[in-house]
Design a protein around this motif. Structure first.
Motif, mmCIF file in Angstrom:
data_model
loop_
_atom_site.group_PDB
_atom_site.id
_atom_site.type_symbol
_atom_site.label_atom_id
_atom_site.label_comp_id
_atom_site.label_asym_id
_atom_site.label_seq_id
_atom_site.Cartn_x
_atom_site.Cartn_y
_atom_site.Cartn_z
ATOM 1 N N VAL A 116 -92.760 -51.600 -11.051
ATOM 2 C CA VAL A 116 -93.413 -50.461 -10.405
ATOM 3 C C VAL A 116 -92.310 -49.660 -9.719
ATOM 4 O O VAL A 116 -91.518 -50.223 -8.970
ATOM 5 C CB VAL A 116 -94.448 -50.931 -9.374
ATOM 6 N N THR A 117 -92.268 -48.396 -10.035
ATOM 7 C CA THR A 117 -91.155 -47.614 -9.487
ATOM 8 C C THR A 117 -91.667 -46.377 -8.777
ATOM 9 O O THR A 117 -92.841 -46.012 -8.888
ATOM 10 C CB THR A 117 -90.164 -47.212 -10.586
ATOM 11 N N THR A 118 -90.779 -45.729 -8.052
ATOM 12 C CA THR A 118 -91.097 -44.438 -7.441
ATOM 13 C C THR A 118 -90.245 -43.379 -8.110
ATOM 14 O O THR A 118 -89.270 -43.678 -8.787
ATOM 15 C CB THR A 118 -90.783 -44.458 -5.938
ATOM 16 N N GLN A 119 -90.629 -42.146 -7.894
ATOM 17 C CA GLN A 119 -89.870 -41.029 -8.440
ATOM 18 C C GLN A 119 -88.798 -40.607 -7.442
ATOM 19 O O GLN A 119 -88.981 -40.721 -6.237
ATOM 20 C CB GLN A 119 -90.798 -39.841 -8.708
ATOM 21 N N ALA A 120 -87.664 -40.119 -7.974
ATOM 22 C CA ALA A 120 -86.578 -39.678 -7.104
ATOM 23 C C ALA A 120 -86.084 -38.311 -7.552
ATOM 24 O O ALA A 120 -86.270 -37.929 -8.703
ATOM 25 C CB ALA A 120 -85.440 -40.687 -7.152
ATOM 26 N N LEU A 121 -85.464 -37.600 -6.598
ATOM 27 C CA LEU A 121 -84.914 -36.282 -6.905
ATOM 28 C C LEU A 121 -83.399 -36.383 -6.999
ATOM 29 O O LEU A 121 -82.736 -36.803 -6.037
ATOM 30 C CB LEU A 121 -85.298 -35.275 -5.811
ATOM 31 N N VAL A 122 -82.853 -36.006 -8.137
ATOM 32 C CA VAL A 122 -81.398 -35.968 -8.318
ATOM 33 C C VAL A 122 -80.958 -34.510 -8.248
ATOM 34 O O VAL A 122 -81.548 -33.641 -8.890
ATOM 35 C CB VAL A 122 -81.000 -36.571 -9.685
ATOM 36 N N THR A 123 -79.925 -34.240 -7.442
ATOM 37 C CA THR A 123 -79.422 -32.871 -7.359
ATOM 38 C C THR A 123 -77.951 -32.930 -6.953
ATOM 39 O O THR A 123 -77.363 -34.012 -6.886
ATOM 40 C CB THR A 123 -80.259 -32.034 -6.371
ATOM 41 N N PHE A 124 -77.346 -31.759 -6.741
ATOM 42 C CA PHE A 124 -75.964 -31.742 -6.270
ATOM 43 C C PHE A 124 -75.952 -31.594 -4.748
ATOM 44 O O PHE A 124 -76.841 -30.967 -4.180
ATOM 45 C CB PHE A 124 -75.196 -30.590 -6.921
ATOM 46 N N PRO A 125 -74.910 -32.148 -4.083
ATOM 47 C CA PRO A 125 -74.878 -32.112 -2.608
ATOM 48 C C PRO A 125 -74.896 -30.692 -2.050
ATOM 49 O O PRO A 125 -75.426 -30.474 -0.948
ATOM 50 C CB PRO A 125 -73.579 -32.828 -2.249
ATOM 51 N N ASP A 126 -74.361 -29.708 -2.792
ATOM 52 C CA ASP A 126 -74.323 -28.348 -2.250
ATOM 53 C C ASP A 126 -75.596 -27.567 -2.582
ATOM 54 O O ASP A 126 -75.708 -26.388 -2.272
ATOM 55 C CB ASP A 126 -73.083 -27.603 -2.765
ATOM 56 N N SER A 127 -76.557 -28.222 -3.226
ATOM 57 C CA SER A 127 -77.810 -27.533 -3.541
ATOM 58 C C SER A 127 -78.631 -27.328 -2.271
ATOM 59 O O SER A 127 -78.577 -28.130 -1.338
ATOM 60 C CB SER A 127 -78.622 -28.367 -4.534
ATOM 61 N N GLU A 128 -79.389 -26.211 -2.251
ATOM 62 C CA GLU A 128 -80.238 -25.960 -1.082
ATOM 63 C C GLU A 128 -81.373 -26.982 -0.976
ATOM 64 O O GLU A 128 -82.045 -27.075 0.031
ATOM 65 C CB GLU A 128 -80.826 -24.547 -1.151
ATOM 66 N N PHE A 129 -81.556 -27.774 -2.053
ATOM 67 C CA PHE A 129 -82.636 -28.748 -2.036
ATOM 68 C C PHE A 129 -82.132 -30.164 -1.739
ATOM 69 O O PHE A 129 -82.889 -31.121 -1.763
ATOM 70 C CB PHE A 129 -83.385 -28.725 -3.364
ATOM 71 N N ALA A 130 -80.813 -30.281 -1.453
ATOM 72 C CA ALA A 130 -80.235 -31.606 -1.240
ATOM 73 C C ALA A 130 -80.800 -32.268 0.005
ATOM 74 O O ALA A 130 -80.842 -33.487 0.109
ATOM 75 C CB ALA A 130 -78.721 -31.511 -1.150
ATOM 76 N N ASN A 131 -81.249 -31.463 0.969
ATOM 77 C CA ASN A 131 -81.745 -32.032 2.218
ATOM 78 C C ASN A 131 -83.258 -31.939 2.348
ATOM 79 O O ASN A 131 -83.792 -31.990 3.452
ATOM 80 C CB ASN A 131 -81.077 -31.340 3.408
ATOM 81 N N ALA A 132 -83.933 -31.799 1.214
ATOM 82 C CA ALA A 132 -85.390 -31.688 1.262
ATOM 83 C C ALA A 132 -85.979 -32.930 1.923
ATOM 84 O O ALA A 132 -85.560 -34.054 1.654
ATOM 85 C CB ALA A 132 -85.939 -31.538 -0.148
ATOM 86 N N SER A 133 -86.942 -32.704 2.806
ATOM 87 C CA SER A 133 -87.557 -33.862 3.450
ATOM 88 C C SER A 133 -89.034 -33.971 3.114
ATOM 89 O O SER A 133 -89.679 -34.963 3.422
ATOM 90 C CB SER A 133 -87.360 -33.770 4.960
ATOM 91 N N SER A 134 -89.583 -32.926 2.494
ATOM 92 C CA SER A 134 -90.972 -33.021 2.053
ATOM 93 C C SER A 134 -91.117 -32.248 0.753
ATOM 94 O O SER A 134 -90.282 -31.407 0.426
ATOM 95 C CB SER A 134 -91.910 -32.422 3.113
ATOM 96 N N VAL A 135 -92.177 -32.553 0.011
ATOM 97 C CA VAL A 135 -92.361 -31.875 -1.277
ATOM 98 C C VAL A 135 -92.506 -30.373 -1.078
ATOM 99 O O VAL A 135 -92.160 -29.591 -1.974
ATOM 100 C CB VAL A 135 -93.578 -32.430 -2.059
ATOM 101 N N GLY A 136 -92.961 -29.962 0.120
ATOM 102 C CA GLY A 136 -93.091 -28.536 0.400
ATOM 103 C C GLY A 136 -91.754 -27.817 0.321
ATOM 104 O O GLY A 136 -91.691 -26.630 -0.037
ATOM 105 N N ASP A 137 -90.646 -28.534 0.627
ATOM 106 C CA ASP A 137 -89.319 -27.915 0.575
ATOM 107 C C ASP A 137 -88.890 -27.607 -0.854
ATOM 108 O O ASP A 137 -87.903 -26.906 -1.071
ATOM 109 C CB ASP A 137 -88.280 -28.862 1.197
ATOM 110 N N LEU A 138 -89.616 -28.161 -1.835
ATOM 111 C CA LEU A 138 -89.169 -28.046 -3.231
ATOM 112 C C LEU A 138 -89.951 -26.998 -4.017
ATOM 113 O O LEU A 138 -89.765 -26.856 -5.216
ATOM 114 C CB LEU A 138 -89.315 -29.405 -3.936
ATOM 115 N N LYS A 139 -90.817 -26.253 -3.298
ATOM 116 C CA LYS A 139 -91.660 -25.266 -4.005
ATOM 117 C C LYS A 139 -90.830 -24.269 -4.810
ATOM 118 O O LYS A 139 -91.199 -23.863 -5.904
ATOM 119 C CB LYS A 139 -92.529 -24.499 -3.000
#
Lengths: 302, 295, 249
Positions: A152-175
């Motif tokens: 059983v696994t969870t989903q994860a977000l892979v991105t680059f450290p300089d992306s504006e989404f690197a520090n997302a803390s909720s799904v709302g940040d990813l709209k």
């Protein structure tokens, strides 16, 4: 001229009529199949002795995996990439543990390769079960049979450290993010059902295409199951990070199961063996060995 | 040669009838013959289709196939997404086709320029066409679609959709340029000479005299290219673009049911079959018109 | 007569090692009409195409108004703007109407406005009895009409010199006269012309001088009347004899 036009009209009319008849015949078959199809599921054969098992080749456990098969699931280690016989990786070693529990020697395990489509197309199979991170869903269960979940696994977000989404803390940040996912994974469902970004996610065939798209800057990030995310940042996309894993409560967690041809009685015995591995702690051991990473990954909440 | 003006009011049928000894009686027989052959054609077609259907439907595996490929429930469920993706296919097709027709014509005109002064231009075009035609289109899409954006050049867009369409334009322009070139070469040399003798430059001769006649000669070939492109736009899915085939694949991958592909098939056919019929109709009309003028 | 309009000096041309023109020299004065005669393949057409720079020469020189048109610095399009040529096979542009055929060069090459070019075209077409065909397409015209349109198309560029390349050879016999009549009219207007033709009677009547080409060489040339009445060379007499036997003179 008019004669041949009439011929065509007639032929089309007849063709249409025939197709309608075929469709009508088909419909009745459809309901029959749906009604009867699932009844045998899980009931299992009377005996799970090797000689009584329903196998494509007697005395041999023929297992299918991907082409190629990726770590950390199969073939972990520099010389072991895409070598399931190395008994490495979570799925690779699980198959040998299951085989042993069922009474097979290691040499009686034979690997074959299938693409995604070959695995699910109707028709005779040349393998007993197929293991390549198939997620268990009800719709899929209508046309194939799944084992009980082995992970059983969870989903994860892979991105680059300089992306504006690197520090997302909720799904709302990813709209506002342009996300990517691999076809056939529940990651895509997760994006569409839970994140619901403004721009439709891109969908790729293979890990390697996702890697190319990441490097080309065509997507802001990739949603993938956590173990694969570790592999991607370690090996495939240089400099990428796991920005976080999504809160398991946010959606149904992804359950991976082995895939069997619809109605295959073997599934009961494999489930029995899987239960034994759960009970005696073997499965947890394999998970600790192959999938668990040091260091926590932040949670991206709702 | 090229033809202008309305087609002759008397089609080839009249010409044929004139060769026959008695006009009216034989024409009646011909008409009867037509009705009979129509009947034969229709009944043999029905028989063939019936046999094939019986053969397929009697297969033991048919119920399983029917459920996974021809499920009305799944067809309806997959339809909206596949249709949305297919709409993107159509848009890509239209944008690409217009660009292809213009760029390919320019390439063909450059390739048709004569004289040593134009050698470098000609050579460049030939190299371009040879290279592009020598690479499988799917490979070209992957190379350009992932490769160029990875260079991170400033001012160059990195959208997968942009590069997918751009690659189709590049690839099809090379093929279409050769179609145009064949058309230009099919115009008699004396037309070029006449144009040049009037003081037109090479480019003017192409622009006003050779190309208009060439295009008329290659319309059927261009239309065939349309049909081909209309299907090949789907290839950009390898870049992650959610067009019709990709949407069908997504549906199949998540449900393990192939009926989404059937929806995509129906959509593609709904465009390509009318286009194919139109091409045949146009080609036939063109052939008749040429015959009428030639006789 | 004044200074020569055209001077051809020692022109040679060969195709794939086969000599088509050898040491050809000819000078044509302003207002003069020179007819080129000789059997098919004698080099008449090639010579005209060389003059119009449609075919490059191997050696020799061609002067127009005393200036060489062979040197690299000369723009062939400028030369062609002074020189009209009409071909055996008409070569009208089939996708254009008569009017469009005629005004193409004036509007695109000479920078004349469409209105002005149309006026001139209308005037010329009227003069040559083609006004009712102005909006027709070439395939609706007879061969003679097409060839007259081709002449008009050439004249519309206001050439100082006209070249005619066997312009009646592709015509039905009954249509020959109307085209020859047009050329006669041009002579009366004082046009300088070089005419390659198989119509010997016409060459005799219209030509100021006649050149006999044989295997790429000018074998004999002289004033038209004298040429036909008293040919000097044996080959010329032989050629004319065959023509007379065929009833064409």
């Amino acid at each position: 001229m008019s004669g041949s036009q009439k011929t065509w009209t007639k032929m089309f009319a007849l063709l249409a009529a025939l197709l309608l008849v075929a469709a009508a015949c088909g419909n009745s078959d459809d309901t029959d199949a749906d009604a009867g199809g699932e009844s045998g599921e899980g009931s299992g054969a009377a005996s799970c002795a090797v000689e009584d098992l329903n196998l494509v080749t007697g005395g041999t456990l023929t297992v299918a995996t991907g082409e190629p098969a990726f770590p950390p699931w199969v073939g972990v280690g520099d010389d072991n990439f895409d070598v399931p016989e190395s008994k490495t990786g979570y799925e690779g070693s699980l198959v040998y543990a299951l085989a042993a529990d069922l009474g097979f020697a290691d040499d009686d395990v034979v690997w074959v390769r299938t693409g995604f489509d070959e695995a699910i197309a109707p028709g005779p199979k040349n393998w007993d079960f197929n293991i390549q991170q198939y997620s268990i869903t009800d719709v899929r269960d209508e046309v194939v049979d799944f084992s009980d979940p082995y992970y059983v696994t969870t989903q994860a977000l892979v991105t680059f450290p300089d992306s504006e989404f690197a520090n997302a803390s909720s799904v709302g940040d990813l709209k506002g993010a342009l996300l990517g996912a691999q076809i056939g994974t529940t990651s895509l469902d997760f994006i569409e059902d839970v994140i619901q970004p403004d721009t439709e996610a891109n969908v790729y065939d293979e890990n390697v295409d996702v890697e190319a798209a990441m490097n080309a800057g065509q997507i802001d990030g990739l949603v993938v199951d956590l173990p694969t995310a570790y592999f991607i940042i370690a090996v495939q996309v240089e400099g990428a990070i796991i920005a976080g894993q999504f809160d398991a409560d946010a959606a149904d967690p992804e359950q991976l199961g082995m895939l069997f041809a619809e109605g295959n009685s073997l599934v009961g015995c494999v489930n029995g063996a899987l239960q034994n591995l759960k009970d005696n702690g073997t499965l947890q051991g394999l998970e600790d060995t192959w999938l668990t990473q040091d260091g926590g990954v932040p949670i991206i909440g709702n | 040669m090229s033809s202008v003006g309305p087609p002759s009011p008397e089609g080839p049928e009249i010409g044929r009838a004139r060769l026959l000894p008695t006009g009216l009686g034989l024409r009646a027989i011909l008409r009867e013959e037509g009705a009979r052959s129509a009947l034969i054609a229709a009944s043999s077609t029905v028989l063939l289709i019936g046999l094939v259907l019986w053969w397929v439907l009697s297969s033991e595996a048919w119920p399983a196939v029917q459920k996974q490929f021809f499920s009305p429930v799944h067809f309806r469920a997959a339809w909206p997404d596949v249709l949305g993706g297919f709409w993107l296919d159509i848009k890509m097709f239209l944008v690409a086709e217009v660009l292809i027709l213009v760029i390919a014509l320019l390439l063909a005109m450059i390739r048709s320029l004569r004289g040593p002064a134009f050698f470098p231009l000609r050579a460049l075009v030939i190299i371009f066409i040879d290279l592009v035609r020598g690479i499988p289109i799917i490979l070209l899409i992957l190379l350009l679609g992932f490769g160029i954006p990875a260079l991170q050049l400033t001012g160059v867009p990195n959208s997968a959709l942009f590069w997918g369409v751009a690659t189709l334009v590049i690839s099809y322009s090379a093929y279409t340029a050769e179609v145009y070139r064949a058309g230009i070469e099919s115009v008699h040399e004396s037309q070029r000479m006449a144009a040049r003798s009037l003081g037109l430059t090479q480019f003017q001769a192409l622009r006003y005299v050779l190309v208009p006649q060439a295009i008329r000669n290659v319309v059927p070939a261009l239309l065939n290219g349309f049909i081909s492109l209309q299907k090949d736009v789907a290839l950009v899915f390898v870049l992650g673009v959610r067009e019709g085939v990709r949407e069908a694949q997504i549906y199949t991958a998540s449900t393990f049911n192939y009926t989404g592909y059937l929806a995509a098939t129906v959509l593609f056919l709904s465009v390509s079959v009318p286009l194919a019929r139109f091409t045949d109709w146009y080609t036939e009309r063109d052939r008749r018109r040429k015959q009428a003028v030639g006789s | 007569m004044g200074s020569p309009k055209v001077e051809i000096k020692d022109v040679a041309k060969s195709y794939e090692g086969k000599a088509v023109l050898q040491d050809v020299g000819l000078s044509v004065d302003v207002h003069e009409v020179v007819c080129l005669i000789g059997s098919s393949g004698s080099g008449k057409s090639t010579l005209l195409k060389c003059l119009n720079l449609l075919v490059p020469i191997d050696s020799g020189d061609i002067l127009l108004d005393g200036k060489s048109i062979i040197t690299g610095s000369v723009n062939p399009n400028e030369v062609r703007q002074k020189m009209g040529i009409v071909f055996q096979s008409f070569n009208l542009f089939p996708h254009m109407s008569v009017l469009q055929n005629v005004i193409l060069s004036p509007t695109k090459v000479h920078g004349v406005s469409t209105g002005e070019a149309t006026d001139l075209a209308t005037q010329l077409l009227e003069q040559f009895g083609l006004l009712d065909k102005i909006h027709e397409y070439p395939d609706r015209l007879s061969g003679g009409q097409q060839q007259r349109v081709a002449v008009v198309r050439s004249l519309a560029t206001k050439p100082e010199l006209m070249l005619f390349d066997e312009v009646t050879s592709a015509l039905d016999p009954e249509l020959v006269a109307e085209v020859l009549g047009v050329i006669r009219g041009l002579k009366d207007d004082g046009m300088t012309m070089i005419i390659a033709t198989h119509e010997m009677g016409f060459a005799r009547d219209v030509g100021d001088r006649v050149c006999f080409l044989d295997q790429g060489v000018i074998l004999e040339h002289g004033p038209a009347k004298q040429f036909f009445a008293d040919p000097q060379e044996a080959r010329t007499r032989q050629f004319l004899q065959r023509i007379i036997e065929a009833g064409r003179l």
